[in-house]
Design a protein around this motif. Sequence first.
Motif, PDB file in Angstrom:
ATOM      1  N   GLY A 170       0.793  -1.226   0.000  1.00 35.10           N
ATOM      2  CA  GLY A 170       0.000   0.000   0.000  1.00 35.10           C
ATOM      3  C   GLY A 170       0.824   1.274   0.000  1.00 35.10           C
ATOM      4  N   LEU A 171       2.104   1.142  -0.372  1.00 35.06           N
ATOM      5  CA  LEU A 171       2.994   2.298  -0.437  1.00 35.06           C
ATOM      6  C   LEU A 171       3.491   2.489  -1.867  1.00 35.06           C
ATOM      7  CD1 LEU A 171       5.288   1.653   2.671  1.00 35.06           C
ATOM      8  CD2 LEU A 171       3.297   3.158   2.558  1.00 35.06           C
ATOM      9  N   ASP A 258      -3.877   4.593   0.224  1.00 34.75           N
ATOM     10  CA  ASP A 258      -5.245   4.764   0.737  1.00 34.75           C
ATOM     11  C   ASP A 258      -5.470   6.206   1.179  1.00 34.75           C
ATOM     12  OD1 ASP A 258      -5.984   2.192   0.225  1.00 34.75           O
ATOM     13  OD2 ASP A 258      -5.645   1.462   2.269  1.00 34.75           O
ATOM     14  N   ALA A 259      -4.492   6.770   1.873  1.00 36.92           N
ATOM     15  CA  ALA A 259      -4.620   8.151   2.334  1.00 36.92           C
ATOM     16  C   ALA A 259      -4.644   9.111   1.149  1.00 36.92           C
ATOM     17  CB  ALA A 259      -3.471   8.492   3.273  1.00 36.92           C
ATOM     18  N   TRP A 260      -3.778   8.864   0.173  1.00 40.08           N
ATOM     19  CA  TRP A 260      -3.728   9.754  -0.998  1.00 40.08           C
ATOM     20  C   TRP A 260      -5.060   9.755  -1.742  1.00 40.08           C
ATOM     21  CZ3 TRP A 260      -0.524  13.460  -2.490  1.00 40.08           C
ATOM     22  CH2 TRP A 260      -0.650  13.971  -3.780  1.00 40.08           C
ATOM     23  N   HIS A 268      -2.718  14.421   6.122  1.00 40.06           N
ATOM     24  CA  HIS A 268      -1.468  13.697   5.862  1.00 40.06           C
ATOM     25  C   HIS A 268      -1.702  12.613   4.806  1.00 40.06           C
ATOM     26  CE1 HIS A 268       1.605  10.534   7.365  1.00 40.06           C
ATOM     27  NE2 HIS A 268       2.190  11.336   6.468  1.00 40.06           N
ATOM     28  N   ALA A 269      -0.889  12.647   3.726  1.00 41.17           N
ATOM     29  CA  ALA A 269      -1.044  11.660   2.659  1.00 41.17           C
ATOM     30  C   ALA A 269       0.286  11.112   2.165  1.00 41.17           C
ATOM     31  CB  ALA A 269      -1.816  12.273   1.483  1.00 41.17           C
TER      32      ALA A 269
END
Length: 278
Positions: A170-171, A258-260, A268-269
């Motif tokens: 996920g990165l 997921d954050a992005w 924060h992303a």
Amino acid sequence: MDKENDRLEASERFTIGELARRTRLTVKALRWYDEVGVLRPDHVDPASGYRYYRPEQVEPARLVGLLRQLDMPLPAVTAFLAEPSRERLRSWWLAEEAAFEQRRGLVRYLELSLSEGARPMIDIKTREIGARKVATLTGRVRQPELNEFIPASSEKIRSYLRSQGAQDEGLELVLYHAAPTPDVEAPVEVCVPFTGSVEPEGEIVVRIEGPWTEAFVESTKSQVASLEILHAYDALMTWVDEKGYSMPTVPREVYYLDAWDNAGPDEHALDIVVPFTA
């Protein structure tokens, strides 16, 4: 019958001068649009070289002139004429606005760099990173190509990992081995950490990263869009130099996918990261 049709078609055409009058474009501009393939005449007389146009070419010619007033590049104008729509125009304009905001952010950054004013306060954190497997793809790209190259490379890597039964973490890591500019290509590497067993394939390289310590600054989407992340890079590099640490590899941006995808502009992303060793 063919000659009769030719006469009828010829009677429906008009000269480049008439098209210029109807569109308020210059004859020189219309000749240029023909030469670069944006707006071809319906017919060119083989003997005289005179250009002739049809009435239905008036609106596309006007559109070309207006789009060029927006500084739309000629290849984009050609593509737009093939499928003109409000949605395509809006999509192009939103990309232009985003690019302008980046330029505005760069001006702010340069103004601050050229002044003696206080730099933004940057919260630098550190963390330990263990050895991890990454699948990577490297390309030589110019700065305007990054927004296409990075997601395309990431998806290509992830698709390959899925086909091999591996699980990505996920990165998304973007490593700048040099800074690309609008004029000169530079090597940029997209990395996806994963678990599982995967062999290299074509352009995709598999290697081990780490272990090391990272200094990082938490960042947001809006800071990427406005290029405020340049201050984070500066602060991190200064911090590492002042501590007397060495860098085992290049700085990178670490995106939490997921954050992005789901974070708001000020949430924060991603992290701006500089690996170091004491």
